[in-house]
Structure formats: structure tokens, C-alpha cells
Design a protein around this motif. Sequence first.
Motif, PDB file in Angstrom:
ATOM      1  N   MET A   1     -15.631   5.299  -4.249  1.00  0.00           N
ATOM      2  CA  MET A   1     -14.341   5.189  -3.603  1.00  0.00           C
ATOM      3  C   MET A   1     -14.148   3.769  -3.100  1.00  0.00           C
ATOM      4  SD  MET A   1     -12.761   7.101  -0.293  1.00  0.00           S
ATOM      5  CE  MET A   1     -12.453   5.779   0.859  1.00  0.00           C
ATOM      6  N   HIS A   2     -12.908   3.337  -3.121  1.00  0.00           N
ATOM      7  CA  HIS A   2     -12.537   2.034  -2.570  1.00  0.00           C
ATOM      8  C   HIS A   2     -11.474   2.264  -1.505  1.00  0.00           C
ATOM      9  CE1 HIS A   2     -11.756  -2.278  -2.520  1.00  0.00           C
ATOM     10  NE2 HIS A   2     -10.476  -1.962  -2.463  1.00  0.00           N
ATOM     11  N   TYR A   3     -11.541   1.502  -0.411  1.00  0.00           N
ATOM     12  CA  TYR A   3     -10.604   1.665   0.699  1.00  0.00           C
ATOM     13  C   TYR A   3     -10.071   0.304   1.114  1.00  0.00           C
ATOM     14  CZ  TYR A   3      -9.034   2.338   5.516  1.00  0.00           C
ATOM     15  OH  TYR A   3      -8.304   2.341   6.669  1.00  0.00           O
ATOM     16  N   VAL A   4      -8.759   0.231   1.355  1.00  0.00           N
ATOM     17  CA  VAL A   4      -8.154  -0.988   1.884  1.00  0.00           C
ATOM     18  C   VAL A   4      -6.894  -0.590   2.638  1.00  0.00           C
ATOM     19  CG1 VAL A   4      -6.782  -1.460  -0.214  1.00  0.00           C
ATOM     20  CG2 VAL A   4      -7.407  -3.351   1.312  1.00  0.00           C
ATOM     21  N   ARG A   5      -6.555  -1.332   3.676  1.00  0.00           N
ATOM     22  CA  ARG A   5      -5.304  -1.107   4.409  1.00  0.00           C
ATOM     23  C   ARG A   5      -4.239  -2.063   3.874  1.00  0.00           C
ATOM     24  NH1 ARG A   5      -4.608   2.071   8.291  1.00  0.00           N
ATOM     25  NH2 ARG A   5      -3.041   0.783   9.313  1.00  0.00           N
ATOM     26  N   GLN A   6      -3.006  -1.598   3.855  1.00  0.00           N
ATOM     27  CA  GLN A   6      -1.916  -2.410   3.330  1.00  0.00           C
ATOM     28  C   GLN A   6      -1.862  -3.781   3.976  1.00  0.00           C
ATOM     29  OE1 GLN A   6       1.931  -0.514   2.761  1.00  0.00           O
ATOM     30  NE2 GLN A   6       2.965  -2.339   3.513  1.00  0.00           N
ATOM     31  N   GLU A   7      -2.018  -3.852   5.287  1.00  0.00           N
ATOM     32  CA  GLU A   7      -1.908  -5.148   5.967  1.00  0.00           C
ATOM     33  C   GLU A   7      -3.039  -6.115   5.595  1.00  0.00           C
ATOM     34  OE1 GLU A   7      -3.504  -2.309   9.252  1.00  0.00           O
ATOM     35  OE2 GLU A   7      -1.955  -2.186   7.729  1.00  0.00           O
ATOM     36  N   ASP A   8      -4.086  -5.619   4.955  1.00  0.00           N
ATOM     37  CA  ASP A   8      -5.177  -6.482   4.511  1.00  0.00           C
ATOM     38  C   ASP A   8      -4.982  -7.004   3.085  1.00  0.00           C
ATOM     39  OD1 ASP A   8      -6.464  -6.156   6.952  1.00  0.00           O
ATOM     40  OD2 ASP A   8      -7.556  -4.386   6.264  1.00  0.00           O
ATOM     41  N   LEU A   9      -3.932  -6.551   2.406  1.00  0.00           N
ATOM     42  CA  LEU A   9      -3.637  -7.030   1.056  1.00  0.00           C
ATOM     43  C   LEU A   9      -2.948  -8.385   1.107  1.00  0.00           C
ATOM     44  CD1 LEU A   9      -2.207  -3.721  -0.455  1.00  0.00           C
ATOM     45  CD2 LEU A   9      -4.451  -4.744  -0.924  1.00  0.00           C
ATOM     46  N   PRO A  10      -3.054  -9.183   0.044  1.00  0.00           N
ATOM     47  CA  PRO A  10      -2.310 -10.444  -0.010  1.00  0.00           C
ATOM     48  C   PRO A  10      -0.816 -10.172   0.177  1.00  0.00           C
ATOM     49  CG  PRO A  10      -3.856 -10.298  -1.839  1.00  0.00           C
ATOM     50  CD  PRO A  10      -3.860  -8.956  -1.164  1.00  0.00           C
ATOM     51  N   PHE A  11      -0.133 -11.077   0.879  1.00  0.00           N
ATOM     52  CA  PHE A  11       1.292 -10.919   1.172  1.00  0.00           C
ATOM     53  C   PHE A  11       2.042 -12.172   0.766  1.00  0.00           C
ATOM     54  CE2 PHE A  11       5.027 -11.221   3.909  1.00  0.00           C
ATOM     55  CZ  PHE A  11       5.599  -9.976   3.721  1.00  0.00           C
ATOM     56  N   GLY A  12       3.178 -11.976   0.100  1.00  0.00           N
ATOM     57  CA  GLY A  12       4.032 -13.103  -0.261  1.00  0.00           C
ATOM     58  C   GLY A  12       5.481 -12.678  -0.251  1.00  0.00           C
ATOM     59  N   GLY A  13       6.341 -13.424   0.427  1.00  0.00           N
ATOM     60  CA  GLY A  13       7.757 -13.092   0.484  1.00  0.00           C
ATOM     61  C   GLY A  13       7.988 -11.793   1.228  1.00  0.00           C
ATOM     62  N   SER A  14       8.304 -10.741   0.508  1.00  0.00           N
ATOM     63  CA  SER A  14       8.563  -9.414   1.084  1.00  0.00           C
ATOM     64  C   SER A  14       7.583  -8.370   0.570  1.00  0.00           C
ATOM     65  CB  SER A  14       9.987  -8.973   0.716  1.00  0.00           C
ATOM     66  OG  SER A  14      10.938  -9.882   1.179  1.00  0.00           O
ATOM     67  N   THR A  15       6.452  -8.819   0.005  1.00  0.00           N
ATOM     68  CA  THR A  15       5.620  -7.893  -0.756  1.00  0.00           C
ATOM     69  C   THR A  15       4.126  -8.021  -0.462  1.00  0.00           C
ATOM     70  OG1 THR A  15       7.232  -8.081  -2.552  1.00  0.00           O
ATOM     71  CG2 THR A  15       5.112  -7.136  -3.105  1.00  0.00           C
ATOM     72  N   HIS A  16       3.497  -6.880  -0.156  1.00  0.00           N
ATOM     73  CA  HIS A  16       2.043  -6.805  -0.185  1.00  0.00           C
ATOM     74  C   HIS A  16       1.650  -6.528  -1.639  1.00  0.00           C
ATOM     75  CE1 HIS A  16       2.399  -6.137   4.181  1.00  0.00           C
ATOM     76  NE2 HIS A  16       1.206  -6.712   4.209  1.00  0.00           N
ATOM     77  N   GLN A  17       0.525  -7.113  -2.069  1.00  0.00           N
ATOM     78  CA  GLN A  17       0.142  -7.041  -3.474  1.00  0.00           C
ATOM     79  C   GLN A  17      -1.222  -6.377  -3.633  1.00  0.00           C
ATOM     80  OE1 GLN A  17       0.371 -11.144  -4.663  1.00  0.00           O
ATOM     81  NE2 GLN A  17       2.406 -11.335  -3.763  1.00  0.00           N
ATOM     82  N   PHE A  18      -1.191  -5.193  -4.248  1.00  0.00           N
ATOM     83  CA  PHE A  18      -2.409  -4.453  -4.567  1.00  0.00           C
ATOM     84  C   PHE A  18      -2.747  -4.777  -6.016  1.00  0.00           C
ATOM     85  CE2 PHE A  18      -4.608  -0.893  -6.446  1.00  0.00           C
ATOM     86  CZ  PHE A  18      -5.512  -0.494  -5.475  1.00  0.00           C
ATOM     87  N   VAL A  19      -3.748  -5.614  -6.215  1.00  0.00           N
ATOM     88  CA  VAL A  19      -4.187  -6.006  -7.562  1.00  0.00           C
ATOM     89  C   VAL A  19      -5.351  -5.096  -7.937  1.00  0.00           C
ATOM     90  CG1 VAL A  19      -5.094  -7.871  -9.002  1.00  0.00           C
ATOM     91  CG2 VAL A  19      -3.428  -8.381  -7.191  1.00  0.00           C
ATOM     92  N   GLY A  20      -5.113  -4.223  -8.910  1.00  0.00           N
ATOM     93  CA  GLY A  20      -6.100  -3.211  -9.272  1.00  0.00           C
ATOM     94  C   GLY A  20      -7.471  -3.755  -9.611  1.00  0.00           C
ATOM     95  N   ALA A  21      -7.524  -4.890 -10.307  1.00  0.00           N
ATOM     96  CA  ALA A  21      -8.816  -5.474 -10.692  1.00  0.00           C
ATOM     97  C   ALA A  21      -9.636  -5.872  -9.467  1.00  0.00           C
ATOM     98  CB  ALA A  21      -8.601  -6.682 -11.590  1.00  0.00           C
ATOM     99  N   ASP A  22      -8.950  -6.212  -8.375  1.00  0.00           N
ATOM    100  CA  ASP A  22      -9.628  -6.644  -7.146  1.00  0.00           C
ATOM    101  C   ASP A  22      -9.849  -5.504  -6.162  1.00  0.00           C
ATOM    102  OD1 ASP A  22      -9.456  -9.226  -8.182  1.00  0.00           O
ATOM    103  OD2 ASP A  22      -7.612  -9.682  -7.060  1.00  0.00           O
ATOM    104  N   GLN A  23      -9.167  -4.390  -6.372  1.00  0.00           N
ATOM    105  CA  GLN A  23      -9.215  -3.271  -5.430  1.00  0.00           C
ATOM    106  C   GLN A  23      -9.782  -2.042  -6.128  1.00  0.00           C
ATOM    107  OE1 GLN A  23      -8.551  -3.690  -2.279  1.00  0.00           O
ATOM    108  NE2 GLN A  23      -7.738  -5.761  -2.498  1.00  0.00           N
ATOM    109  N   GLY A  24     -11.074  -1.998  -6.285  1.00  0.00           N
ATOM    110  CA  GLY A  24     -11.726  -0.844  -6.882  1.00  0.00           C
ATOM    111  C   GLY A  24     -11.753  -0.856  -8.396  1.00  0.00           C
TER     112      GLY A  24
END
Length: 110
Positions: A1-24
Motif C-alpha cells: 500500500m502507498h499513502y499520501v495526503r493531497q497537501e503533500d503532493l506537488p502544487f502548481g497554479g490551481s492543481t495538486h498533481q498525483f503522478v502515478g509513477a512517483d506515488q506507489g
Amino acid sequence: MHYVRQEDLPFGGSTHQFVGADQGDTGVSVFLFNGEPGSGPGPHRHPYDEIQFIREGRGVWTVGGKTFEGRAGDIFVIKAGEIHSFKAIGDSPLVQLDVHLSPHFIQENL
């Protein structure tokens, strides 16, 4: 299992970015868009399908040369290569999940 909180994701402009290759090391990536009226990306395309889940607010989309309004509860399937853009409208934020069927974001801005 992989866990991350939205606020810990990279942020740019109006968007948090969940990059699958980097997140599990998963095969999808997600833009978590929360944009004020007037915000949104210009025309672009991806070499893979994208599914947009509109959670709150309203927006105007142009996909494949056709313009239409969308709102909370709508789901759009944008096929690989389709040129698309959207902009938040109204007096409240546009909140959506944009699921990219790729472990990395690949975007050609036009």
C-alpha cells in the motif's frame, strides 16, 4: 500500500498533481483541480485518454472544437489526442479530478 495526503503532493497554479509513477508506481496520474472563476488550462492534448470528474462548481469546456458548459456531477471522457481546454465560471471554485491513464503527465500545449 502507498499513502499520501493531497497537501503533500506537488502544487502548481490551481492543481495538486498525483503522478502515478512517483506515488506507489501505479498506472494513472491525477490532477486535483480547485480553480477560482477564470482559471483553467488553455488548449492542449495528451497521447492517452483522460476522464474528468466534476465535483463542484461550473465550467466551460472546448473539446474537439465544440464548446459546452459542465457542472458538478458531470463526467467527461476525453480521448487520446483530442484538443481540449476548460475555464471555471460562476462565482464559486471549480473542483474536479482529472484522471490521466498514464503513470506520468504528458501534455502538449497548443
